[in-house]
Motif scaffolding. Structure first.
Motif, PDB file in Angstrom:
ATOM      1  N   GLY A 150      22.104  -2.125   2.934  1.00  0.00           N
ATOM      2  CA  GLY A 150      20.669  -2.042   2.731  1.00  0.00           C
ATOM      3  C   GLY A 150      20.084  -3.349   2.214  1.00  0.00           C
ATOM      4  N   MET A 151      18.756  -3.373   2.066  1.00  0.00           N
ATOM      5  CA  MET A 151      18.057  -4.585   1.631  1.00  0.00           C
ATOM      6  C   MET A 151      16.979  -4.235   0.622  1.00  0.00           C
ATOM      7  SD  MET A 151      17.435  -6.530   5.280  1.00  0.00           S
ATOM      8  CE  MET A 151      16.881  -5.049   6.139  1.00  0.00           C
ATOM      9  N   ASP A 152      16.721  -5.168  -0.295  1.00  0.00           N
ATOM     10  CA  ASP A 152      15.603  -4.978  -1.213  1.00  0.00           C
ATOM     11  C   ASP A 152      14.310  -5.426  -0.534  1.00  0.00           C
ATOM     12  OD1 ASP A 152      15.485  -7.793  -1.359  1.00  0.00           O
ATOM     13  OD2 ASP A 152      16.713  -7.842  -3.176  1.00  0.00           O
ATOM     14  N   ALA A 153      13.189  -5.207  -1.205  1.00  0.00           N
ATOM     15  CA  ALA A 153      11.879  -5.491  -0.611  1.00  0.00           C
ATOM     16  C   ALA A 153      11.698  -6.977  -0.318  1.00  0.00           C
ATOM     17  CB  ALA A 153      10.771  -4.992  -1.540  1.00  0.00           C
ATOM     18  N   ASP A 154      12.168  -7.841  -1.213  1.00  0.00           N
ATOM     19  CA  ASP A 154      12.011  -9.284  -1.004  1.00  0.00           C
ATOM     20  C   ASP A 154      12.746  -9.740   0.252  1.00  0.00           C
ATOM     21  OD1 ASP A 154      10.449  -9.533  -3.252  1.00  0.00           O
ATOM     22  OD2 ASP A 154      12.121 -10.101  -4.566  1.00  0.00           O
ATOM     23  N   GLY A 189       5.368  -5.786  22.112  1.00  0.00           N
ATOM     24  CA  GLY A 189       5.845  -4.776  21.183  1.00  0.00           C
ATOM     25  C   GLY A 189       5.874  -5.304  19.761  1.00  0.00           C
ATOM     26  N   PHE A 190       6.457  -4.532  18.870  1.00  0.00           N
ATOM     27  CA  PHE A 190       6.579  -4.953  17.477  1.00  0.00           C
ATOM     28  C   PHE A 190       7.782  -4.263  16.850  1.00  0.00           C
ATOM     29  CE2 PHE A 190       3.420  -1.616  17.937  1.00  0.00           C
ATOM     30  CZ  PHE A 190       3.816  -0.654  17.027  1.00  0.00           C
ATOM     31  N   VAL A 191       8.169  -4.759  15.674  1.00  0.00           N
ATOM     32  CA  VAL A 191       9.368  -4.273  14.986  1.00  0.00           C
ATOM     33  C   VAL A 191       9.008  -3.839  13.572  1.00  0.00           C
ATOM     34  CG1 VAL A 191      11.758  -4.778  14.358  1.00  0.00           C
ATOM     35  CG2 VAL A 191      10.690  -6.014  16.254  1.00  0.00           C
ATOM     36  N   LYS A 192       9.565  -2.718  13.150  1.00  0.00           N
ATOM     37  CA  LYS A 192       9.446  -2.261  11.764  1.00  0.00           C
ATOM     38  C   LYS A 192      10.844  -2.114  11.175  1.00  0.00           C
ATOM     39  CE  LYS A 192       5.151   0.446  11.986  1.00  0.00           C
ATOM     40  NZ  LYS A 192       4.552   1.773  11.658  1.00  0.00           N
ATOM     41  N   VAL A 193      10.926  -2.261   9.866  1.00  0.00           N
ATOM     42  CA  VAL A 193      12.215  -2.086   9.203  1.00  0.00           C
ATOM     43  C   VAL A 193      12.021  -1.262   7.941  1.00  0.00           C
ATOM     44  CG1 VAL A 193      11.968  -4.297   7.979  1.00  0.00           C
ATOM     45  CG2 VAL A 193      14.225  -3.260   8.221  1.00  0.00           C
ATOM     46  N   ASP A 194      12.927  -0.315   7.725  1.00  0.00           N
ATOM     47  CA  ASP A 194      12.963   0.498   6.509  1.00  0.00           C
ATOM     48  C   ASP A 194      14.355   0.380   5.910  1.00  0.00           C
ATOM     49  OD1 ASP A 194      10.320   1.708   6.567  1.00  0.00           O
ATOM     50  OD2 ASP A 194      11.027   2.810   8.320  1.00  0.00           O
ATOM     51  N   SER A 195      14.415   0.030   4.633  1.00  0.00           N
ATOM     52  CA  SER A 195      15.719  -0.165   4.015  1.00  0.00           C
ATOM     53  C   SER A 195      15.606  -0.076   2.502  1.00  0.00           C
ATOM     54  CB  SER A 195      16.283  -1.539   4.415  1.00  0.00           C
ATOM     55  OG  SER A 195      17.589  -1.708   3.905  1.00  0.00           O
ATOM     56  N   LYS A 196      16.702   0.360   1.890  1.00  0.00           N
ATOM     57  CA  LYS A 196      16.835   0.344   0.441  1.00  0.00           C
ATOM     58  C   LYS A 196      18.262  -0.068   0.103  1.00  0.00           C
ATOM     59  CE  LYS A 196      13.418   3.926  -0.690  1.00  0.00           C
ATOM     60  NZ  LYS A 196      13.205   5.252  -1.340  1.00  0.00           N
ATOM     61  N   PRO A 197      18.446  -0.807  -0.982  1.00  0.00           N
ATOM     62  CA  PRO A 197      19.803  -1.193  -1.367  1.00  0.00           C
ATOM     63  C   PRO A 197      20.719   0.020  -1.486  1.00  0.00           C
ATOM     64  CG  PRO A 197      18.192  -2.389  -2.673  1.00  0.00           C
ATOM     65  CD  PRO A 197      17.423  -1.364  -1.887  1.00  0.00           C
ATOM     66  N   THR A 198      21.889  -0.095  -0.903  1.00  0.00           N
ATOM     67  CA  THR A 198      22.965   0.917  -0.877  1.00  0.00           C
ATOM     68  C   THR A 198      22.642   2.124   0.006  1.00  0.00           C
ATOM     69  OG1 THR A 198      22.289   2.312  -2.768  1.00  0.00           O
ATOM     70  CG2 THR A 198      23.528   0.291  -3.265  1.00  0.00           C
ATOM     71  N   GLU A 199      21.466   2.155   0.641  1.00  0.00           N
ATOM     72  CA  GLU A 199      21.074   3.335   1.419  1.00  0.00           C
ATOM     73  C   GLU A 199      20.938   3.053   2.914  1.00  0.00           C
ATOM     74  OE1 GLU A 199      17.734   5.437  -0.165  1.00  0.00           O
ATOM     75  OE2 GLU A 199      18.479   5.347  -2.230  1.00  0.00           O
ATOM     76  N   GLY A 200      21.389   1.890   3.363  1.00  0.00           N
ATOM     77  CA  GLY A 200      21.342   1.602   4.785  1.00  0.00           C
ATOM     78  C   GLY A 200      19.995   1.074   5.246  1.00  0.00           C
ATOM     79  N   THR A 201      19.910   0.825   6.548  1.00  0.00           N
ATOM     80  CA  THR A 201      18.726   0.189   7.130  1.00  0.00           C
ATOM     81  C   THR A 201      18.411   0.816   8.483  1.00  0.00           C
ATOM     82  OG1 THR A 201      19.234  -1.918   6.048  1.00  0.00           O
ATOM     83  CG2 THR A 201      17.759  -2.003   7.953  1.00  0.00           C
ATOM     84  N   THR A 202      17.126   0.940   8.773  1.00  0.00           N
ATOM     85  CA  THR A 202      16.676   1.365  10.095  1.00  0.00           C
ATOM     86  C   THR A 202      15.689   0.345  10.640  1.00  0.00           C
ATOM     87  OG1 THR A 202      16.945   3.726   9.634  1.00  0.00           O
ATOM     88  CG2 THR A 202      15.475   3.128  11.440  1.00  0.00           C
ATOM     89  N   PHE A 203      16.018  -0.208  11.804  1.00  0.00           N
ATOM     90  CA  PHE A 203      15.082  -1.043  12.553  1.00  0.00           C
ATOM     91  C   PHE A 203      14.465  -0.179  13.646  1.00  0.00           C
ATOM     92  CE2 PHE A 203      17.568  -4.413  10.665  1.00  0.00           C
ATOM     93  CZ  PHE A 203      16.662  -5.449  10.496  1.00  0.00           C
ATOM     94  N   ARG A 204      13.157  -0.296  13.805  1.00  0.00           N
ATOM     95  CA  ARG A 204      12.461   0.415  14.880  1.00  0.00           C
ATOM     96  C   ARG A 204      11.733  -0.591  15.758  1.00  0.00           C
ATOM     97  NH1 ARG A 204      11.985   3.801  10.411  1.00  0.00           N
ATOM     98  NH2 ARG A 204      12.840   5.901  10.752  1.00  0.00           N
ATOM     99  N   ILE A 205      12.102  -0.592  17.027  1.00  0.00           N
ATOM    100  CA  ILE A 205      11.456  -1.459  18.011  1.00  0.00           C
ATOM    101  C   ILE A 205      10.504  -0.605  18.839  1.00  0.00           C
ATOM    102  CG2 ILE A 205      11.836  -2.837  20.089  1.00  0.00           C
ATOM    103  CD1 ILE A 205      14.409  -3.822  18.903  1.00  0.00           C
ATOM    104  N   TYR A 206       9.250  -1.023  18.893  1.00  0.00           N
ATOM    105  CA  TYR A 206       8.227  -0.298  19.645  1.00  0.00           C
ATOM    106  C   TYR A 206       7.864  -1.104  20.892  1.00  0.00           C
ATOM    107  CZ  TYR A 206       7.577   2.533  15.432  1.00  0.00           C
ATOM    108  OH  TYR A 206       7.775   3.373  14.356  1.00  0.00           O
ATOM    109  N   LEU A 207       8.025  -0.483  22.057  1.00  0.00           N
ATOM    110  CA  LEU A 207       7.735  -1.132  23.331  1.00  0.00           C
ATOM    111  C   LEU A 207       6.785  -0.257  24.139  1.00  0.00           C
ATOM    112  CD1 LEU A 207      11.402  -2.168  24.144  1.00  0.00           C
ATOM    113  CD2 LEU A 207       9.566  -3.709  23.422  1.00  0.00           C
ATOM    114  N   PRO A 208       5.783  -0.864  24.789  1.00  0.00           N
ATOM    115  CA  PRO A 208       4.826  -0.062  25.562  1.00  0.00           C
ATOM    116  C   PRO A 208       5.520   0.760  26.645  1.00  0.00           C
ATOM    117  CG  PRO A 208       4.024  -2.307  25.278  1.00  0.00           C
ATOM    118  CD  PRO A 208       5.445  -2.299  24.803  1.00  0.00           C
ATOM    119  N   ALA A 209       5.130   2.023  26.739  1.00  0.00           N
ATOM    120  CA  ALA A 209       5.664   2.894  27.789  1.00  0.00           C
ATOM    121  C   ALA A 209       4.843   2.714  29.059  1.00  0.00           C
ATOM    122  CB  ALA A 209       5.620   4.349  27.336  1.00  0.00           C
ATOM    123  N   ARG A 210       5.500   2.870  30.194  1.00  0.00           N
ATOM    124  CA  ARG A 210       4.799   2.783  31.476  1.00  0.00           C
ATOM    125  C   ARG A 210       3.945   4.024  31.694  1.00  0.00           C
ATOM    126  NH1 ARG A 210       6.439  -0.235  35.921  1.00  0.00           N
ATOM    127  NH2 ARG A 210       6.357   1.620  37.217  1.00  0.00           N
TER     128      ARG A 210
END
Length: 210
Positions: A150-154, A189-210
């Motif tokens: 995981g990652m901290d906010a900084d 598109g764009f990318v979001k990330v959610d993470s907390k130290p010791t709790e893992g990380t989720t990257f979300r990639i958003y791409l336009p649908a046809r």
């Protein structure tokens, strides 16, 4: 050229273990240098991607085959399959590189093993409009979740900066996620990330649908 001469030297020095080890060190350094140059070129290029209609599930399955062959066996890779997704317009080589860069970061965050999970779904453009300027009515969201450190906010605030890395010297260039960010952006598109130290990380990639 350097790699070619390294190959020739290795063939002629098979009986000298010390020389063979030196050649191996030089060869690995050359590979890292080549990878760094390729990442820099990708980061600097402003060329438009060669878009083609692509099935998300098939793209992810192909990536998982690559990960199964190259990632440590103590990392479990899973795909929550969804065959009902709309097509997306992507440059398949570029988008695979973007996803792979995230996977490599996830691998490095799980030195003792863990789980890496892929899941894709359709989201309404209005539901993500608060955080990003959206141009499409619908997006395909590709989520990549790991059970790593995981990652901290900084750290999260800086992960897409070129050359920013938390890895020890010699183990990371700090370009992978910058390249991912650039590739996704050129696909509108764009990318979001959610993470907390010791709790893992989720990257979300958003791409336009046809």
């Amino acid at each position: 050229i350097i790699q070619g001469y390294m190959h020739l030297l290795s063939e002629r020095s098979t009986n000298d273990s010390e020389i063979a080890e030196i050649i191996n060190v030089i060869a690995n350094a050359t590979k890292r240098g080549t990878g760094l140059v390729q990442q820099l070129l990708t980061l600097a290029r402003k060329t438009q991607p060669q878009l083609q209609p692509t099935a998300v599930d098939a793209m992810l399955r192909e990536l998982l085959r690559l990960l199964d062959q190259t990632f440590p066996k103590n990392i479990e890779v899973n795909l929550v399959s969804n065959n009902q997704l709309p097509l997306i317009n992507v440059d398949l080589n570029q988008m695979t590189q973007a996803l792979l860069n995230i996977c490599i970061n996830a691998r490095d965050a799980m030195p003792n093993g863990g789980k890496l999970t892929f899941e894709a779904k359709v989201v309404d453009g209005q539901t993500v409009a608060d955080d990003h300027e959206t141009t499409a009515a619908r997006y395909v969201c590709i989520a990549i979740t790991d059970t790593g450190a995981g990652m901290d906010a900084d750290t999260q605030n800086r992960i897409f900066e070129p050359f920013f890395t938390t890895k020890p010297i010699g183990q990371g260039t700090g370009l992978g996620l910058s390249v991912t960010y650039g590739i996704v952006k050129t696909h509108d598109g764009f990318v979001k990330v959610d993470s907390k130290p010791t709790e893992g990380t989720t990257f979300r990639i958003y791409l336009p649908a046809r």
